[in-house]
Write a protein that holds these residues in place. Structure first.
Motif, PDB file in Angstrom:
ATOM      1  N   LYS A 108      18.848 -43.165 -26.865  1.00  0.00           N
ATOM      2  CA  LYS A 108      17.654 -43.517 -27.659  1.00  0.00           C
ATOM      3  C   LYS A 108      17.045 -42.255 -28.251  1.00  0.00           C
ATOM      4  N   ARG A 109      16.874 -41.240 -27.389  1.00  0.00           N
ATOM      5  CA  ARG A 109      16.310 -39.973 -27.867  1.00  0.00           C
ATOM      6  C   ARG A 109      17.147 -39.398 -29.006  1.00  0.00           C
ATOM      7  N   GLU A 110      18.458 -39.450 -28.822  1.00  0.00           N
ATOM      8  CA  GLU A 110      19.361 -38.889 -29.829  1.00  0.00           C
ATOM      9  C   GLU A 110      19.234 -39.660 -31.152  1.00  0.00           C
ATOM     10  N   ASP A 143      11.853 -26.143 -21.141  1.00  0.00           N
ATOM     11  CA  ASP A 143      12.211 -26.112 -19.713  1.00  0.00           C
ATOM     12  C   ASP A 143      12.935 -27.379 -19.288  1.00  0.00           C
ATOM     13  N   GLU A 144      12.349 -28.542 -19.639  1.00  0.00           N
ATOM     14  CA  GLU A 144      12.903 -29.806 -19.140  1.00  0.00           C
ATOM     15  C   GLU A 144      14.223 -30.142 -19.814  1.00  0.00           C
ATOM     16  N   THR A 145      14.363 -29.708 -21.060  1.00  0.00           N
ATOM     17  CA  THR A 145      15.622 -29.963 -21.762  1.00  0.00           C
ATOM     18  C   THR A 145      16.720 -29.101 -21.169  1.00  0.00           C
ATOM     19  N   ILE A 149      16.749 -32.467 -17.516  1.00  0.00           N
ATOM     20  CA  ILE A 149      15.968 -33.602 -17.009  1.00  0.00           C
ATOM     21  C   ILE A 149      15.807 -34.631 -18.129  1.00  0.00           C
ATOM     22  N   LYS A 150      15.249 -34.177 -19.250  1.00  0.00           N
ATOM     23  CA  LYS A 150      15.148 -35.034 -20.423  1.00  0.00           C
ATOM     24  C   LYS A 150      15.400 -34.190 -21.632  1.00  0.00           C
ATOM     25  N   ARG A 151      16.192 -34.690 -22.536  1.00  0.00           N
ATOM     26  CA  ARG A 151      16.399 -33.987 -23.785  1.00  0.00           C
ATOM     27  C   ARG A 151      15.186 -34.274 -24.655  1.00  0.00           C
ATOM     28  N   GLN A 152      14.241 -33.320 -24.728  1.00  0.00           N
ATOM     29  CA  GLN A 152      13.076 -33.529 -25.586  1.00  0.00           C
ATOM     30  C   GLN A 152      13.589 -33.547 -27.025  1.00  0.00           C
ATOM     31  N   HIS A 153      13.007 -34.435 -27.825  1.00  0.00           N
ATOM     32  CA  HIS A 153      13.611 -34.693 -29.133  1.00  0.00           C
ATOM     33  C   HIS A 153      13.546 -33.497 -30.071  1.00  0.00           C
ATOM     34  N   ASN A 154      12.706 -32.507 -29.735  1.00  0.00           N
ATOM     35  CA  ASN A 154      12.477 -31.427 -30.695  1.00  0.00           C
ATOM     36  C   ASN A 154      13.115 -30.093 -30.297  1.00  0.00           C
ATOM     37  N   PRO A 203       4.746 -38.964 -25.947  1.00  0.00           N
ATOM     38  CA  PRO A 203       6.079 -38.409 -26.192  1.00  0.00           C
ATOM     39  C   PRO A 203       6.533 -38.545 -27.639  1.00  0.00           C
ATOM     40  N   GLY A 204       7.368 -37.604 -28.067  1.00  0.00           N
ATOM     41  CA  GLY A 204       7.943 -37.651 -29.413  1.00  0.00           C
ATOM     42  C   GLY A 204       8.643 -38.968 -29.704  1.00  0.00           C
ATOM     43  N   PRO A 205       9.447 -39.499 -28.766  1.00  0.00           N
ATOM     44  CA  PRO A 205      10.095 -40.789 -29.028  1.00  0.00           C
ATOM     45  C   PRO A 205       9.129 -41.978 -28.948  1.00  0.00           C
ATOM     46  N   ALA A 239      -7.984 -38.858 -16.050  1.00  0.00           N
ATOM     47  CA  ALA A 239      -6.545 -38.673 -15.839  1.00  0.00           C
ATOM     48  C   ALA A 239      -5.907 -37.850 -16.964  1.00  0.00           C
ATOM     49  N   PHE A 240      -4.808 -37.204 -16.642  1.00  0.00           N
ATOM     50  CA  PHE A 240      -4.047 -36.383 -17.593  1.00  0.00           C
ATOM     51  C   PHE A 240      -3.351 -37.272 -18.626  1.00  0.00           C
ATOM     52  N   GLN A 241      -2.829 -38.408 -18.152  1.00  0.00           N
ATOM     53  CA  GLN A 241      -2.046 -39.281 -19.034  1.00  0.00           C
ATOM     54  C   GLN A 241      -1.929 -40.661 -18.398  1.00  0.00           C
ATOM     55  N   TYR A 242      -1.993 -41.702 -19.209  1.00  0.00           N
ATOM     56  CA  TYR A 242      -1.763 -43.039 -18.669  1.00  0.00           C
ATOM     57  C   TYR A 242      -0.951 -43.843 -19.674  1.00  0.00           C
ATOM     58  N   ASP A 274      -0.285 -29.525 -16.204  1.00  0.00           N
ATOM     59  CA  ASP A 274       0.638 -29.113 -17.264  1.00  0.00           C
ATOM     60  C   ASP A 274       1.891 -29.988 -17.344  1.00  0.00           C
ATOM     61  N   ALA A 275       1.861 -31.135 -16.718  1.00  0.00           N
ATOM     62  CA  ALA A 275       2.980 -32.115 -16.757  1.00  0.00           C
ATOM     63  C   ALA A 275       4.206 -31.677 -15.961  1.00  0.00           C
ATOM     64  N   ARG A 276       4.160 -30.478 -15.379  1.00  0.00           N
ATOM     65  CA  ARG A 276       5.357 -30.069 -14.628  1.00  0.00           C
ATOM     66  C   ARG A 276       5.438 -30.794 -13.292  1.00  0.00           C
ATOM     67  N   PRO A 311       4.820 -39.884  -7.013  1.00  0.00           N
ATOM     68  CA  PRO A 311       4.503 -38.624  -7.711  1.00  0.00           C
ATOM     69  C   PRO A 311       5.686 -38.092  -8.511  1.00  0.00           C
ATOM     70  N   LYS A 312       5.387 -37.149  -9.432  1.00  0.00           N
ATOM     71  CA  LYS A 312       6.433 -36.374 -10.102  1.00  0.00           C
ATOM     72  C   LYS A 312       6.564 -35.074  -9.336  1.00  0.00           C
ATOM     73  N   SER A 313       7.672 -34.706  -8.709  1.00  0.00           N
ATOM     74  CA  SER A 313       8.849 -35.490  -8.549  1.00  0.00           C
ATOM     75  C   SER A 313       8.801 -36.277  -7.231  1.00  0.00           C
ATOM     76  N   ILE A 317       7.077 -38.414 -15.631  1.00  0.00           N
ATOM     77  CA  ILE A 317       5.865 -39.061 -16.147  1.00  0.00           C
ATOM     78  C   ILE A 317       6.235 -40.308 -16.964  1.00  0.00           C
ATOM     79  N   GLU A 318       7.179 -40.170 -17.866  1.00  0.00           N
ATOM     80  CA  GLU A 318       7.640 -41.320 -18.638  1.00  0.00           C
ATOM     81  C   GLU A 318       8.756 -42.028 -17.859  1.00  0.00           C
ATOM     82  N   ALA A 319       9.106 -43.224 -18.313  1.00  0.00           N
ATOM     83  CA  ALA A 319      10.102 -43.979 -17.533  1.00  0.00           C
ATOM     84  C   ALA A 319      11.534 -43.771 -18.019  1.00  0.00           C
TER      85      ALA A 319
HETATM   86  P1  XMP Z   1       8.320 -36.308 -18.152  1.00  0.00           P
HETATM   87  O1  XMP Z   1       8.538 -37.769 -18.393  1.00  0.00           O
HETATM   88  O2  XMP Z   1       9.551 -35.497 -18.442  1.00  0.00           O
HETATM   89  O3  XMP Z   1       7.238 -35.873 -19.204  1.00  0.00           O
HETATM   90  O4  XMP Z   1       7.750 -36.006 -16.790  1.00  0.00           O
HETATM   91  C1  XMP Z   1       6.571 -34.632 -19.253  1.00  0.00           C
HETATM   92  C2  XMP Z   1       5.630 -34.682 -20.430  1.00  0.00           C
HETATM   93  O5  XMP Z   1       6.371 -34.670 -21.655  1.00  0.00           O
HETATM   94  C3  XMP Z   1       6.172 -35.882 -22.357  1.00  0.00           C
HETATM   95  N1  XMP Z   1       7.494 -36.346 -22.771  1.00  0.00           N
HETATM   96  C4  XMP Z   1       8.026 -36.133 -23.952  1.00  0.00           C
HETATM   97  N2  XMP Z   1       7.502 -35.535 -25.010  1.00  0.00           N
HETATM   98  N3  XMP Z   1       9.498 -35.925 -26.187  1.00  0.00           N
HETATM   99  C5  XMP Z   1       8.241 -35.425 -26.133  1.00  0.00           C
HETATM  100  O6  XMP Z   1       7.753 -34.906 -27.133  1.00  0.00           O
HETATM  101  C6  XMP Z   1      10.104 -36.551 -25.160  1.00  0.00           C
HETATM  102  O7  XMP Z   1      11.248 -36.969 -25.255  1.00  0.00           O
HETATM  103  C7  XMP Z   1       9.310 -36.659 -23.974  1.00  0.00           C
HETATM  104  N4  XMP Z   1       9.553 -37.178 -22.781  1.00  0.00           N
HETATM  105  C8  XMP Z   1       8.435 -36.970 -22.048  1.00  0.00           C
HETATM  106  C9  XMP Z   1       5.526 -36.857 -21.423  1.00  0.00           C
HETATM  107  O8  XMP Z   1       4.723 -37.817 -22.077  1.00  0.00           O
HETATM  108  C10 XMP Z   1       4.769 -35.940 -20.484  1.00  0.00           C
HETATM  109  O9  XMP Z   1       3.498 -35.600 -20.985  1.00  0.00           O
END
Ligand code: XMP
Length: 320
Positions: A108-110, A143-145, A149-154, A203-205, A239-242, A274-276, A311-313, A317-319
């Motif tokens: 989906k991200r791709e 970092d996460e890409t 963990i997740k390929r951030q779209h950017n 998130p970007g997606p 909250a930071f995010q919901y 900081d979402a980490r 909690p993370k981890s 944060i996202e599913a």
């Molecule tokens: P996760 O889900 O990895 O999210 O714990 C950490 C933070 O990053 C946001 N997030 C994204 N932002 N593209 C983005 O621009 C993405 O693919 C993406 N995935 C997660 C998420 O909302 C949280 O703040």
């Protein structure tokens, strides 16, 4: 290796001056594109680009069909007040066709990445004559890409992708040394209103990241409505995010005395800096009750609402 600027070492005014100079010298007397989503990162970058380039920055909001309720109108109005003209680019059907049938999160991200960067920005580059794309990548995205963990779209360079070869333009990333807390300070110092510099991450997606399983216009409509309710009901928490997530599996419910095999919505609400790492907010049952009642009554087909307390981890944060 990117050198992090920690929030305690950040002088927002100096940072802004330096980045404005850097953008000016990169772009020279050419044009650049900013892809504004209204999030704090792309908003801060747009303001830096606007300061550096004035009318030579072309700012676009891509209406990809997977944004939240009223998002494009809000973003355009905030930026118009700041003297930044934003053009809305209609691309809904393009994104939905690219997402058709895809279930795998990274696919989906791709699909979204390719549609954004290759199709839509490729076209905008040709139309505008710009050779640069300004982008709000931050250090956590990288970092996460890189950690897989997740390929951030950017994120491209760190994955060995040269955007100029792949898409035909260069990418400028002024915020890449910062994390979210640092970006918020820069956003405030560059003149953005609190509605933007305090805006929760998204998130970007977009809402496609909040759907488990296939992304269709009908399923986006459901998660968009659940998101609007969740954001209204949780607005007063610190909250930071919901967020609200639409699940793929259906469950047996009961409505008006009859079996209703219906949809499940999962709510998450996070405390984080900081979402980490992040911890679920200890929401009161009063708040949870109201969320359940509104979502099951107002979102068609939903018979089950859950609140995630992991909690993370090990959660993220996202599913997806
Ligand atoms: P996760 O889900 O990895 O999210 O714990 C950490 C933070 O990053 C946001 N997030 C994204 N932002 N593209 C983005 O621009 C993405 O693919 C993406 N995935 C997660 C998420 O909302 C949280 O703040």
């Amino acid at each position: 290796m990117i050198k992090e600027i920690k929030v305690e070492d950040l002088n927002p005014q100096e940072f802004i001056e330096q980045k404005v100079k850097e953008i000016s010298s990169f772009v020279g007397d050419g044009l650049a594109i900013s892809a504004l989503s209204g999030g704090v990162d792309s908003s801060a970058v747009t303001m830096l680009g606007h300061k550096a380039l004035g009318n030579r920055l072309k700012t676009y909001f891509i209406d990809n069909g997977i944004m939240r309720q009223g998002e494009s109108e809000q973003v355009v109005s905030v930026f118009n007040k700041l003297g930044v003209k934003v053009e809305i680019i209609e691309a809904q059907s393009e994104f939905f066709s690219a997402l058709r049938g895809i279930v795998n999160p990274e696919k989906k991200r791709e699909a979204i990445t390719q549609t954004f960067y290759k199709e839509v920005f490729g076209r905008l580059r040709k139309k505008s004559g710009a050779k640069y794309l300004l982008q709000g990548t931050i250090l956590t995205d990288i970092d996460e890409t890189v950690a897989g963990i997740k390929r951030q779209h950017n994120v491209f360079a760190q994955l060995g992708i040269d955007p100029e070869k792949a898409f035909g333009y260069k990418i400028i990333e002024p915020l890449v040394q910062l994390r979210k807390d640092g970006v918020r300070q820069v956003a405030k110092a560059v003149g953005l209103p609190a509605s933007i510099f305090n805006r929760m991450p998204f998130p970007g997606p977009a809402l496609a990241a909040r759907i488990i399983g296939k992304v269709t216009p009908a399923r986006i409509k459901i998660v968009r409505l659940a998101t609007a309710i969740t954001e209204t009901e949780l607005a007063d928490t610190d909250a930071f995010q919901y967020l609200a997530i639409l699940h793929q599996d259906k469950v047996t419910g009961i409505r008006d005395g009859k079996r209703d095999f219906g949809l499940q919505i999962e709510i998450r609400c996070w405390d984080s800096i900081d979402a980490r790492t992040a911890r679920p907010t200890r929401l009161s049952y009063e708040i949870l009750d109201r969320l359940v009642s509104r979502i099951t009554n107002e979102v068609p087909g939903v018979v089950s609402v859950t609140y995630n307390i992991t909690p993370k981890s090990p959660s993220t944060i996202e599913a997806i």
